[in-house]
Design a protein around this motif. Sequence first.
Motif, PDB file in Angstrom:
ATOM      1  N   THR A 120       1.171  -1.042   0.140  1.00 54.17           N
ATOM      2  CA  THR A 120       0.030  -0.059   0.396  1.00 54.17           C
ATOM      3  C   THR A 120       1.332   1.410  -0.060  1.00 54.17           C
ATOM      4  N   ASP A 121       1.265   2.423  -1.102  1.00 53.26           N
ATOM      5  CA  ASP A 121       1.564   3.693  -1.257  1.00 53.26           C
ATOM      6  C   ASP A 121       0.570   4.521  -0.877  1.00 53.26           C
ATOM      7  N   VAL A 122       1.470   5.434  -0.072  1.00 54.56           N
ATOM      8  CA  VAL A 122       0.538   6.349   0.127  1.00 54.56           C
ATOM      9  C   VAL A 122       1.429   7.204   0.129  1.00 54.56           C
ATOM     10  N   ALA A 123       1.642   8.608  -1.119  1.00 55.68           N
ATOM     11  CA  ALA A 123       1.914   9.097  -1.616  1.00 55.68           C
ATOM     12  C   ALA A 123       1.396  10.993  -1.845  1.00 55.68           C
ATOM     13  N   MET A 124       2.585  11.867  -1.785  1.00 55.90           N
ATOM     14  CA  MET A 124       1.483  13.011  -2.173  1.00 55.90           C
ATOM     15  C   MET A 124       3.032  13.317  -3.122  1.00 55.90           C
ATOM     16  N   VAL A 125       2.174  14.521  -3.968  1.00 55.37           N
ATOM     17  CA  VAL A 125       2.747  15.522  -4.420  1.00 55.37           C
ATOM     18  C   VAL A 125       4.249  16.434  -3.980  1.00 55.37           C
ATOM     19  N   LEU A 126       5.241  16.433  -3.655  1.00 49.83           N
ATOM     20  CA  LEU A 126       5.559  17.533  -3.238  1.00 49.83           C
ATOM     21  C   LEU A 126       5.976  18.784  -3.790  1.00 49.83           C
ATOM     22  N   GLY A 128       6.013  19.826  -8.601  1.00 48.74           N
ATOM     23  CA  GLY A 128       5.930  19.674  -9.897  1.00 48.74           C
ATOM     24  C   GLY A 128       4.235  19.138 -10.212  1.00 48.74           C
ATOM     25  N   GLU A 129       4.215  18.274 -11.690  1.00 48.63           N
ATOM     26  CA  GLU A 129       2.862  17.961 -12.025  1.00 48.63           C
ATOM     27  C   GLU A 129       3.407  16.317 -12.469  1.00 48.63           C
ATOM     28  N   VAL A 130       2.909  14.498 -12.067  1.00 54.86           N
ATOM     29  CA  VAL A 130       3.260  14.492 -12.481  1.00 54.86           C
ATOM     30  C   VAL A 130       1.561  13.124 -12.788  1.00 54.86           C
ATOM     31  N   VAL A 131       1.554  12.410 -14.002  1.00 54.14           N
ATOM     32  CA  VAL A 131       0.039  11.854 -14.596  1.00 54.14           C
ATOM     33  C   VAL A 131       0.658   9.907 -13.689  1.00 54.14           C
ATOM     34  N   LEU A 132      -0.295  10.052 -13.077  1.00 52.44           N
ATOM     35  CA  LEU A 132      -0.830   8.522 -12.637  1.00 52.44           C
ATOM     36  C   LEU A 132      -1.449   7.872 -13.437  1.00 52.44           C
ATOM     37  N   GLY A 133      -1.084   6.423 -14.462  1.00 55.57           N
ATOM     38  CA  GLY A 133      -1.978   5.645 -15.265  1.00 55.57           C
ATOM     39  C   GLY A 133      -2.279   4.615 -14.540  1.00 55.57           C
ATOM     40  N   THR A 134      -3.027   4.167 -15.355  1.00 57.70           N
ATOM     41  CA  THR A 134      -3.463   2.837 -14.620  1.00 57.70           C
ATOM     42  C   THR A 134      -4.132   2.424 -15.701  1.00 57.70           C
ATOM     43  N   VAL A 138      -7.333   5.045 -18.239  1.00 61.31           N
ATOM     44  CA  VAL A 138      -7.717   6.212 -16.637  1.00 61.31           C
ATOM     45  C   VAL A 138      -6.258   7.039 -16.731  1.00 61.31           C
ATOM     46  N   GLU A 139      -5.909   8.237 -16.668  1.00 60.32           N
ATOM     47  CA  GLU A 139      -5.026   8.850 -16.568  1.00 60.32           C
ATOM     48  C   GLU A 139      -5.314  10.206 -15.683  1.00 60.32           C
ATOM     49  N   THR A 140      -4.283  10.211 -14.198  1.00 62.46           N
ATOM     50  CA  THR A 140      -5.101  10.974 -13.438  1.00 62.46           C
ATOM     51  C   THR A 140      -4.121  12.329 -13.332  1.00 62.46           C
ATOM     52  N   VAL A 141      -4.667  13.686 -13.294  1.00 62.53           N
ATOM     53  CA  VAL A 141      -3.059  14.169 -12.897  1.00 62.53           C
ATOM     54  C   VAL A 141      -2.840  15.294 -11.465  1.00 62.53           C
ATOM     55  N   LEU A 142      -1.832  14.922 -11.265  1.00 63.53           N
ATOM     56  CA  LEU A 142      -1.455  15.122 -10.279  1.00 63.53           C
ATOM     57  C   LEU A 142      -1.321  15.961  -9.817  1.00 63.53           C
ATOM     58  N   HIS A 143      -0.904  17.546  -8.528  1.00 64.10           N
ATOM     59  CA  HIS A 143       0.329  18.759  -8.812  1.00 64.10           C
ATOM     60  C   HIS A 143       0.443  18.644  -7.416  1.00 64.10           C
ATOM     61  N   ALA A 144       1.320  19.624  -6.919  1.00 67.25           N
ATOM     62  CA  ALA A 144       2.012  19.084  -5.448  1.00 67.25           C
ATOM     63  C   ALA A 144       0.832  19.847  -5.026  1.00 67.25           C
ATOM     64  N   GLY A 145       0.534  19.029  -3.838  1.00 72.27           N
ATOM     65  CA  GLY A 145      -0.290  19.197  -1.949  1.00 72.27           C
ATOM     66  C   GLY A 145      -1.136  17.876  -2.614  1.00 72.27           C
ATOM     67  N   ASP A 146      -0.999  17.274  -4.141  1.00 74.31           N
ATOM     68  CA  ASP A 146      -2.249  16.181  -3.925  1.00 74.31           C
ATOM     69  C   ASP A 146      -1.539  15.005  -3.035  1.00 74.31           C
ATOM     70  N   THR A 147      -2.572  14.355  -2.816  1.00 74.97           N
ATOM     71  CA  THR A 147      -2.400  12.281  -2.615  1.00 74.97           C
ATOM     72  C   THR A 147      -2.691  11.366  -3.839  1.00 74.97           C
ATOM     73  N   VAL A 148      -2.013  10.534  -3.399  1.00 75.16           N
ATOM     74  CA  VAL A 148      -2.523   9.421  -3.682  1.00 75.16           C
ATOM     75  C   VAL A 148      -2.422   8.151  -2.842  1.00 75.16           C
ATOM     76  N   VAL A 149      -3.822   7.253  -2.969  1.00 76.53           N
ATOM     77  CA  VAL A 149      -3.007   5.862  -1.439  1.00 76.53           C
ATOM     78  C   VAL A 149      -2.945   4.630  -2.664  1.00 76.53           C
ATOM     79  N   MET A 167       7.703  13.037  -5.293  1.00 77.07           N
ATOM     80  CA  MET A 167       7.643  12.645  -4.403  1.00 77.07           C
ATOM     81  C   MET A 167       7.168  12.232  -3.212  1.00 77.07           C
ATOM     82  N   LEU A 168       7.245  11.797  -2.138  1.00 77.35           N
ATOM     83  CA  LEU A 168       7.042  11.384  -1.339  1.00 77.35           C
ATOM     84  C   LEU A 168       6.103  10.389  -0.773  1.00 77.35           C
ATOM     85  N   PHE A 169       6.326   9.207  -0.510  1.00 73.65           N
ATOM     86  CA  PHE A 169       5.787   7.806  -0.815  1.00 73.65           C
ATOM     87  C   PHE A 169       6.105   6.881   0.785  1.00 73.65           C
TER      88      PHE A 169
END
Length: 180
Positions: A120-126, A128-134, A138-149, A167-169
Amino acid sequence: MTSRRRIITGHTAEGESRVASDRLVDPLTSPGLPGVEMLYLWGTDEPRTYPDDGEEPRWTQHFPPVGGLRFVTFTLPPAGFEAPEGADSEEAQAHARASFPGLLETYRDDQPGIHTSDTTDVAMVLSGEVVLGTTDGVETVLHAGDTVVQNGTAHSWTNRSDAPVEMLFVLSGARREGDA
């Protein structure tokens, strides 16, 4: 990425809390993953027992086993980053496997960038901008401050911007159904 200060606390023999370690931790790089930096801040392969002296636990793989934990930052280079010549050589790939043990083995040969781990990866974008692909496309754009589990799912991280993304994990070992 620069070095980061890491402070670890522990206990004295009398049970008092103390700072056991205060030092800079340097990021790791590898010619086999050009432009990528990993900063392993802390990790353990099993649940902790307290009180302890604050000594850093030993661990050997990028991804923790069940009961284990990793605390790491990850930096991806900007879009258009030119990999140096030889980055895909056998020697460079062997270096990447040694630097980040167990990481490259989680990547799929048939889907570049897609990887799966039993964590289980708990992540935060510190920054920049990154795209999470599944794998559903689907591609989800994440910006600084956004989190994903990220719950043990196949995924990719892509930087399409003109700046590095950091990113911090926190990675926690998990069980996958069907595993012993």
